[in-house]
Design an enzyme around this catalytic site. Structure first.
Site, PDB file in Angstrom:
ATOM      1  N   LYS A  62       0.862  -1.192   0.000  1.00 49.96           N
ATOM      2  CA  LYS A  62       0.000   0.000   0.000  1.00 49.96           C
ATOM      3  C   LYS A  62       0.892   1.234   0.000  1.00 49.96           C
ATOM      4  CE  LYS A  62      -4.312   1.187   2.357  1.00 49.96           C
ATOM      5  NZ  LYS A  62      -5.019   1.055   3.636  1.00 49.96           N
TER       6      LYS A  62
HETATM    7  C1  E4P Z   1      -8.180   2.349   3.640  1.00 55.24           C
HETATM    8  O1  E4P Z   1      -7.541   1.417   3.257  1.00 55.24           O
HETATM    9  C2  E4P Z   1      -8.092   2.912   4.978  1.00 55.24           C
HETATM   10  O2  E4P Z   1      -7.411   1.983   5.803  1.00 55.24           O
HETATM   11  C3  E4P Z   1      -9.404   3.159   5.634  1.00 55.24           C
HETATM   12  O3  E4P Z   1     -10.480   2.686   4.871  1.00 55.24           O
HETATM   13  C4  E4P Z   1      -9.587   4.515   6.204  1.00 55.24           C
HETATM   14  O4  E4P Z   1     -10.840   4.570   6.847  1.00 55.24           O
HETATM   15  P1  E4P Z   1     -11.229   5.719   7.862  1.00 55.24           P
HETATM   16  O5  E4P Z   1     -11.404   6.994   7.092  1.00 55.24           O
HETATM   17  O6  E4P Z   1     -12.504   5.276   8.484  1.00 55.24           O
HETATM   18  O7  E4P Z   1     -10.085   5.829   8.846  1.00 55.24           O
END
Ligand code: E4P
Length: 220
Positions: free
Chosen positions: A89
């Site tokens: 990522k």
């Molecule tokens: C995406 O991969 C992120 O880990 C995540 O969906 C972020 O979510 P949030 O905005 O609820 O922290």
């Protein structure tokens, strides 16, 4: 549409796997910190545990912490070598896009994260990202319609024939999941609670209670 859980909590990942509908996991540095995981070896060990729980063929996004190209490459290669399920990522930055392009040519799968615009989505697809993570909940938090971004990217990717999978992220509710399915997202990632929220309907409970009562009446 694939279902990923967005967590580093092993109990939640185990429970989601046991539901029989889980396709993968996404994590981020905040989620790892929430579980109290810190330091390179414990982090790698935790990713290994997640991969072992979900089993073969289920992608697990592991995020790089480096912000420079060279650091992202070293870190990303280490993560990718850890387990075949790992998807590296990478944040949507100039160095991040360069790293995604490098990983794409090296056959390492990537998830471009922190995406908030259609322009960023085009860059990630051009660089060869495997997944694109537009954060719809965080757009909603600013009183804009996060789902509109998914619709826009679905249209662009279909028009242009891009291969990158649209992984709707920052998905926080059952309604978000339904909206993403309607909009044509390839994947949603969300907390286990949002997936569990899809199960319930009072008419299901009432209907089942009546079926069982009628069966009991007839069969004693
Ligand atoms: C995406 O991969 C992120 O880990 C995540 O969906 C972020 O979510 P949030 O905005 O609820 O922290």
């Amino acid at each position: 549409m694939l279902f990923f859980v967005d967590t580093a909590n092993l109990d939640d990942i185990r429970e989601a796997t046991e539901l029989g509908i889980l396709d993968g996991v996404t994590t981020n540095p905040s989620l790892m910190a929430k579980e109290g995981i810190s330091g390179e070896a414990p982090v790698l060990n935790h990713y290994q545990k997640i991969c072992d729980i979900v089993g073969p063929g289920r992608d697990v996004s592991a995020e790089v912490i480096s912000t420079d190209f060279a650091g992202m490459i070293v870190e990303g290669k280490r993560l990718a070598e850890l387990h075949e399920n790992i998807v590296v990522k990478v944040p949507m930055t100039v160095d991040g896009i360069k790293a995604i392009s490098f990983f794409s040519q090296a056959g390492i799968r990537t998830n471009c994260t922190l995406v908030f615009s259609a322009g960023q989505a085009i860059l990630a697809a051009k660089a060869g990202a495997t997944y694109l993570s537009p954060f719809i909940g965080r757009i909603d938090d600013m009183s804009w319609e996060g789902i509109d971004l998914i619709k826009e990217i679905v249209e662009i990717y279909s028009t242009q024939g891009y291969d990158t999978s649209i992984l709707a992220a920052s998905v926080r509710s059952p309604l978000h999941i339904v909206q993403c399915a309607k909009a044509g997202a390839d994947v949603v990632t969300c907390p286990l609670s949002a997936i569990k929220g899809l199960f319930y309907h009072p008419l299901t409970d009432i209907g089942l209670a009546k079926f069982l009562a009628d069966h009991k009446k007839a069969n004693g």
